[in-house]
Design a protein around this motif. Structure first.
Motif, PDB file in Angstrom:
ATOM      1  N   UNK A  97    -126.404 -72.143 -47.770  1.00  0.00           N
ATOM      2  CA  UNK A  97    -126.133 -72.006 -46.341  1.00  0.00           C
ATOM      3  C   UNK A  97    -125.931 -70.555 -45.904  1.00  0.00           C
ATOM      4  N   UNK A  98    -125.234 -69.746 -46.745  1.00  0.00           N
ATOM      5  CA  UNK A  98    -125.014 -68.357 -46.368  1.00  0.00           C
ATOM      6  C   UNK A  98    -124.931 -67.485 -47.618  1.00  0.00           C
ATOM      7  N   UNK A  99    -125.681 -66.381 -47.576  1.00  0.00           N
ATOM      8  CA  UNK A  99    -125.697 -65.428 -48.689  1.00  0.00           C
ATOM      9  C   UNK A  99    -125.597 -64.033 -48.101  1.00  0.00           C
ATOM     10  N   UNK A 100    -124.728 -63.213 -48.714  1.00  0.00           N
ATOM     11  CA  UNK A 100    -124.605 -61.821 -48.303  1.00  0.00           C
ATOM     12  C   UNK A 100    -124.542 -60.945 -49.539  1.00  0.00           C
ATOM     13  N   UNK A 101    -125.401 -59.933 -49.587  1.00  0.00           N
ATOM     14  CA  UNK A 101    -125.441 -59.011 -50.726  1.00  0.00           C
ATOM     15  C   UNK A 101    -125.583 -59.755 -52.054  1.00  0.00           C
ATOM     16  N   UNK A 102    -126.442 -60.751 -52.078  1.00  0.00           N
ATOM     17  CA  UNK A 102    -126.723 -61.570 -53.264  1.00  0.00           C
ATOM     18  C   UNK A 102    -125.506 -62.384 -53.720  1.00  0.00           C
ATOM     19  N   UNK A 103    -124.541 -62.599 -52.850  1.00  0.00           N
ATOM     20  CA  UNK A 103    -123.366 -63.410 -53.155  1.00  0.00           C
ATOM     21  C   UNK A 103    -123.352 -64.635 -52.261  1.00  0.00           C
ATOM     22  N   UNK A 104    -122.957 -65.779 -52.816  1.00  0.00           N
ATOM     23  CA  UNK A 104    -122.824 -67.001 -52.033  1.00  0.00           C
ATOM     24  C   UNK A 104    -121.549 -66.907 -51.197  1.00  0.00           C
ATOM     25  N   UNK A 105    -121.660 -67.175 -49.914  1.00  0.00           N
ATOM     26  CA  UNK A 105    -120.503 -67.153 -49.023  1.00  0.00           C
ATOM     27  C   UNK A 105    -120.072 -68.599 -48.801  1.00  0.00           C
ATOM     28  N   UNK A 106    -118.799 -68.858 -49.097  1.00  0.00           N
ATOM     29  CA  UNK A 106    -118.270 -70.215 -48.957  1.00  0.00           C
ATOM     30  C   UNK A 106    -117.110 -70.191 -47.977  1.00  0.00           C
TER      31      UNK A 106
END
Length: 96
Positions: free
Chosen positions: A81-90
């Motif tokens: 659903x959301x990714x920032x700087x190759x990190x999963x955002x939860x």
């Protein structure tokens, strides 16, 4: 540094061990023997002794450093659903 029977009892309590009096005495002797060995080793003069990576003179067998797998991160994260700087955002689940 020598341990006392009180020290062994404290260590046993922290370790959640139930020791008999004989086991406490045996552990006290063994721990004090270890500390005596460490003190003996610390008294050795090591001035000018080069640190070793390995106790034997051996050459390491190295292989060529080649890429064998490709980076699939973009494919894996495409469904997130959301990714920032190759990190999963939860969503935040623990409040401050």
């Amino acid at each position: 540094m020598a341990l006392t029977l009180h020290d062994v009892e404290k260590i046993a309590k922290l370790s959640r061990l139930s020791l008999t009096e004989a086991e406490k005495a045996q552990n006290l002797q063994q721990l004090n023997d270890v500390f005596a060995l460490v003190e003996k080793m610390q008294s050795v003069d090591t001035e000018g002794v080069e640190p070793m990576a390995h106790p034997h003179e051996v050459a390491l067998r190295l292989r060529a450093d080649a890429v064998t797998e490709h980076d699939h991160a973009a494919e894996y994260q495409a469904v997130a659903p959301e990714v920032r700087n190759r990190l999963y955002i939860v969503p935040q689940v623990i409040e401050e």
